[in-house]
Write a protein that holds these residues in place. Structure first.
Motif, PDB file in Angstrom:
ATOM      1  N   ALA B  81       3.553  32.506  65.048  1.00  0.00           N
ATOM      2  CA  ALA B  81       4.883  33.101  65.202  1.00  0.00           C
ATOM      3  C   ALA B  81       4.921  34.557  64.740  1.00  0.00           C
ATOM      4  O   ALA B  81       4.020  35.318  65.057  1.00  0.00           O
ATOM      5  N   ASN B  82       5.959  34.935  63.959  1.00  0.00           N
ATOM      6  CA  ASN B  82       6.095  36.363  63.630  1.00  0.00           C
ATOM      7  C   ASN B  82       4.940  36.858  62.754  1.00  0.00           C
ATOM      8  O   ASN B  82       4.550  38.025  62.842  1.00  0.00           O
ATOM      9  N   ASP B  83       4.364  35.973  61.935  1.00  0.00           N
ATOM     10  CA  ASP B  83       3.196  36.368  61.141  1.00  0.00           C
ATOM     11  C   ASP B  83       2.050  36.774  62.064  1.00  0.00           C
ATOM     12  O   ASP B  83       1.416  37.813  61.884  1.00  0.00           O
ATOM     13  N   LEU B  84       1.802  35.930  63.058  1.00  0.00           N
ATOM     14  CA  LEU B  84       0.715  36.207  64.007  1.00  0.00           C
ATOM     15  C   LEU B  84       0.979  37.511  64.746  1.00  0.00           C
ATOM     16  O   LEU B  84       0.091  38.357  64.889  1.00  0.00           O
ATOM     17  N   ARG B  85       2.218  37.675  65.188  1.00  0.00           N
ATOM     18  CA  ARG B  85       2.544  38.898  65.943  1.00  0.00           C
ATOM     19  C   ARG B  85       2.369  40.130  65.069  1.00  0.00           C
ATOM     20  O   ARG B  85       1.885  41.167  65.511  1.00  0.00           O
ATOM     21  N   GLU B 216      10.307  41.590  69.055  1.00  0.00           N
ATOM     22  CA  GLU B 216      10.990  40.736  70.029  1.00  0.00           C
ATOM     23  C   GLU B 216      10.139  39.571  70.521  1.00  0.00           C
ATOM     24  O   GLU B 216      10.659  38.628  71.108  1.00  0.00           O
ATOM     25  N   GLY B 217       8.830  39.686  70.358  1.00  0.00           N
ATOM     26  CA  GLY B 217       7.966  38.606  70.848  1.00  0.00           C
ATOM     27  C   GLY B 217       7.674  38.685  72.332  1.00  0.00           C
ATOM     28  O   GLY B 217       6.998  37.827  72.876  1.00  0.00           O
ATOM     29  N   VAL B 218       8.209  39.703  72.998  1.00  0.00           N
ATOM     30  CA  VAL B 218       7.911  39.890  74.426  1.00  0.00           C
ATOM     31  C   VAL B 218       7.559  41.356  74.649  1.00  0.00           C
ATOM     32  O   VAL B 218       8.038  42.227  73.925  1.00  0.00           O
TER      33      VAL B 218
END
Lengths: 271, 243
Positions: B81-85, B216-218
């Motif tokens: 999730a946000n950690d990975l991103r 945003e993840g995108v």
């Protein structure tokens, strides 16, 4: 773009959302154990020939929900289930439903391998026999071989089918239980932490098996290992304190969850 | 929820904070390198140019540290999730910063080379381009630290201006070279300096895109407006430039 290249594009596009028809549906599913409510209005679709992973911290209701899908909660006296659970749009909690027949359609594999204290052959043959699926000895033998092959166990046990199932290793026992579950040709297989008692190699074998079983079966799996959920499933549902917090494509849940709670849980901030 | 706090495993938070620290130091150094390289060009300051040339090593070392830490975190923490991103974005951005450092170093080297061939033309124009790029870099690093998408998008859009300025510098420098062959050596160096600055602008927009992905993840969906026509620019003798 020709039809072929379109298909190829779809196959390689890992960002495409997972779509399939729902095999089972839960609507406003609530479960009470006595006075205590364990599940609150859970709405979820278990998609046909897909793997749906149910994740969440201990006591979040994921196993309780899984057990609603083949009425395993019926055996718990104080348990009360409300809401709708359907299999191919038929209400499985209808009073006319034969629970034994339902559990043949929706099979289950448990956390701890639990082979019958019988031979390997009898472990598999038991289900088809009581459900009258094998009309003669040859058919029964074929069913046993086919089930063991599908569970990836045939080569390892074909020379000792008359030996007790309990003599196998943990990973082999779990595959035996999976073979036993698929011997009655279920449509859905429920798995409740099927790898928690297994070592990493046996776990990898089971995960590989789950991947192959998806061709023929719909699978719902409860797992405490988030990495496992990420590896084996196409859809993931996150439960917390009896509520379904988020349900979506596994890739989306693990790269870009929409809910703060999901993010907090999968990144290891609470549990 | 920030990525560097709240993990059940406190050592994970420590690693996240360490990653952020290394990255801020690296970004800060790159900003300083670029600022000093521009000052060296502007004032024909050979000492400063030499310092810029020699300081690039520190940025490279930080990139290696970030690489090693990210590898370790991926192997040991299996971030999602946000950690990975955040971790992947930092790895990617560190590579952009490293390139920016290289371009600044190259500007330093060219400043030293040009010192023996008289006053280079177009210094003000090139420095103006440089200050524009410097602002973009500062802003995009702020956007990174604050997770500010608005700022990131502004940087992303500003690159169009950098591109068109670069194209016009390119044409002007060609004209200078045609006027007098003695201009060819300094003008060629100035061309490369301008090109380096334009490339730094591109890396800043890469970082802006990464900020968007991290938050945003995108990915940023649209295509970036581009105005770098220098790839197609041709100036023939006797032609007026379009300044």
């Amino acid at each position: 773009m020709s039809a072929v290249t379109k298909e190829q594009a779809a196959a390689t596009d890992t960002t495409a959302p997972v779509s399939a028809l729902p095999k089972m549906k839960g609507r406003k599913v609530c479960v009470h154990y006595g006075e205590k409510q364990a599940l609150f209005d859970v709405d979820i679709d278990i998609l046909d020939k897909q793997v749906t992973a149910l994740i969440g911290p201990s006591g979040c209701g994921k196993s309780t929900f899984l057990r609603c899908l083949n009425r395993m909660n019926d055996v718990v006296d104080i348990c009360r289930v409300s809401g709708d659970v359907t299999l191919d749009d038929g209400d499985i909690y209808d009073s006319k439903v034969d629970v034994v027949h339902l559990r043949a359609r929706v099979g289950m594999v448990f956390q701890k391998p639990n082979p019958f204290p019988k031979t390997i052959f009898e472990n598999i043959a038991y289900g088809p026999r009581i459900h009258g699926l094998a009309k003669d000895k040859t058919t029964l033998e074929e069913t046993v071989e086919k089930s063991l092959r599908r569970a990836g166990l045939w080569e390892e046990v074909k020379d000792r089918l008359d030996q007790p199932g309990t003599g196998l290793s943990g990973g082999q026992q779990q595959r035996l239980c999976i073979a036993r579950a698929i011997a009655v040709e279920p449509e859905v297989i429920l798995m409740d932490e099927p790898c928690s008692a297994l070592d990493p190699i046996a776990t990898a074998t089971i995960e590989d098996l789950i991947h192959e079983l998806r061709e023929n079966f719909t699978i719902a799996i409860v797992t405490h290992s988030m990495q496992q959920a990420a590896r084996v499933s196409q859809k993931t549902a996150f439960f917390h304190l009896g509520k379904l917090i988020e349900y979506g494509d596994t890739e989306q849940i693990f790269t870009n969850p929409k809910q703060e709670k999901t993010q907090g849980y999968i990144t290891g901030r609470f549990g | 929820m920030t990525v560097d706090s709240g993990h059940i495993v406190a050592a994970y938070d420590d690693e996240m904070q360490q990653l952020t620290r290394l990255f801020s130091r690296m970004g800060g150094l790159a900003e300083k390198q670029l600022a000093e390289a521009l000052t060296a060009v502007e004032r024909r300051d050979l000492d400063l140019a030499g310092t810029v040339k020699d300081s690039d090593r520190a940025i490279d070392d930080l990139e290696h540290e970030i690489d090693a830490l990210v590898l370790r975190m991926l192997a040991l923490r299996q971030p999602v999730a946000n950690d990975l991103r955040y971790i992947i974005s930092t790895l990617r951005t560190a590579a952009d910063i490293e390139r920016i450092g290289d371009y600044a170093k190259n500007i330093g080297k060219r400043t030293i080379a040009m010192s023996s061939v008289g006053t280079p033309p177009m210094v003000r124009g090139v420095v103006r381009l440089g200050r524009l790029v410097q602002n973009m870099l500062k802003k995009v690093l702020d956007a990174y630290a604050q997770g500010d998408i608005q700022k990131a998008v502004e940087v992303w859009e500003a690159d169009e201006e950098v591109d068109s300025l670069h194209t016009s510098l390119f044409r002007e420098l060609l004209t200078y070279m045609m006027e007098d062959p003695r201009h060819i050596t300094p003008c060629t160096h100035m061309l490369f300096i301008a090109k380096n600055l334009e490339r730094i602008g591109d890396h800043a927009t890469n970082i802006a895109e990464t900020v968007h992905y991290h938050v945003e993840g995108v990915p940023l969906a649209e295509r970036r407006p581009k105005a770098d026509a220098s790839n197609y620019a041709v100036v023939t003798p006797g032609e007026e430039t379009d300044k």
